[in-house]
Design an enzyme around this catalytic site. Structure first.
Site, mmCIF file in Angstrom:
data_model
loop_
_atom_site.group_PDB
_atom_site.id
_atom_site.type_symbol
_atom_site.label_atom_id
_atom_site.label_comp_id
_atom_site.label_asym_id
_atom_site.label_seq_id
_atom_site.Cartn_x
_atom_site.Cartn_y
_atom_site.Cartn_z
ATOM 1 N N GLY A 49 84.530 43.113 5.425
ATOM 2 C CA GLY A 49 83.143 43.544 5.533
ATOM 3 C C GLY A 49 83.084 45.048 5.468
ATOM 4 N N CYS A 102 90.435 48.151 10.548
ATOM 5 C CA CYS A 102 89.165 48.675 10.045
ATOM 6 C C CYS A 102 89.444 49.608 8.883
ATOM 7 C CB CYS A 102 88.459 49.425 11.170
ATOM 8 S SG CYS A 102 86.903 50.181 10.674
ATOM 9 N N HIS A 148 79.609 48.721 13.997
ATOM 10 C CA HIS A 148 79.530 49.961 13.200
ATOM 11 C C HIS A 148 78.095 50.504 13.181
ATOM 12 C CE1 HIS A 148 83.460 50.623 11.478
ATOM 13 N NE2 HIS A 148 83.570 49.384 11.030
HETATM 14 ZN ZN ZN Z 1 85.354 48.532 10.476
#
Ligand code: ZN
Length: 191
Positions: A49, A102, A148
């Protein structure tokens, strides 16, 4: 579609809560282009994502898509979904110990808790409201992306800093145990 540069931890855009997208703004060529670019950037980086602040745009937009993912080979497929102004609601109290990395945090991953199920309420890229319920690792991905939008990184949720590993050491020493740990979630995933 243009692949954009991904903001790295330390950049203030990752720490500012993003703002809601207005209906007119969503239909603008600028925001539609941003969404296309987010999809291209996520795919080019092999992410599960991506959230708009990660491409230096402080707007509440995220994209989730998992398909034979090389970074996360254990993740079940999840269809391409664009969420605008998403709101998450946990489905029950149950949590699991996920292990996350991430695109904005190079090299490291670690353990943190996520809700087993969440209800996602959002607009799609055309402004049409929708609701979907997701479970297991997919629910973890949605929680990571919406974090986020609130200026949070997975780093903030790590309870035991001894769980930090490089990607290489995770695969070498921890992936097998992790796969066993999350196996029960697979049963829920299809639900
Ligand atoms: Zn992330």
């Amino acid at each position: 579609m243009t692949v954009r540069a991904i903001a790295q931890v330390g950049h203030p855009v990752l720490r500012r809560p993003a703002r809601d997208v207005e209906p007119d703004e969503l239909h603008s060529p600028r925001v539609q282009q941003l969404i296309d670019d987010m999809i291209a950037t996520k795919r080019a980086a092999d992410g599960a994502g991506i959230a708009a602040p990660q491409v230096h745009e402080p707007l509440r937009i995220a994209v989730v898509e998992v398909r034979d993912n090389r970074r996360y080979p254990y993740k079940p497929d999840a269809p391409l979904t664009v969420v605008v102004n998403p709101v998450l609601e946990p489905l029950g109290d149950e949590t699991y110990l996920n292990n996350e990395g991430c695109l904005s945090v190079p090299s490291l991953r670690a353990d943190l808790r996520r809700h087993v199920g969440v209800r996602v309420s959002a607009l799609d890229r055309d402004g049409t409201p929708f609701v979907k319920e997701v479970r297991g690792l997919t629910a973890g991905t949605y929680q990571h992306e919406v974090d986020h939008l609130d200026g949070l990184l997975f780093l903030d949720r790590v309870e035991d800093s001894r769980s930090f590993t490089t990607w290489e050491e995770f695969e070498r020493r921890h992936l097998a145990e992790f796969t066993r740990r999350i196996a029960p979630l697979g049963i829920e995933e299809g639900a």
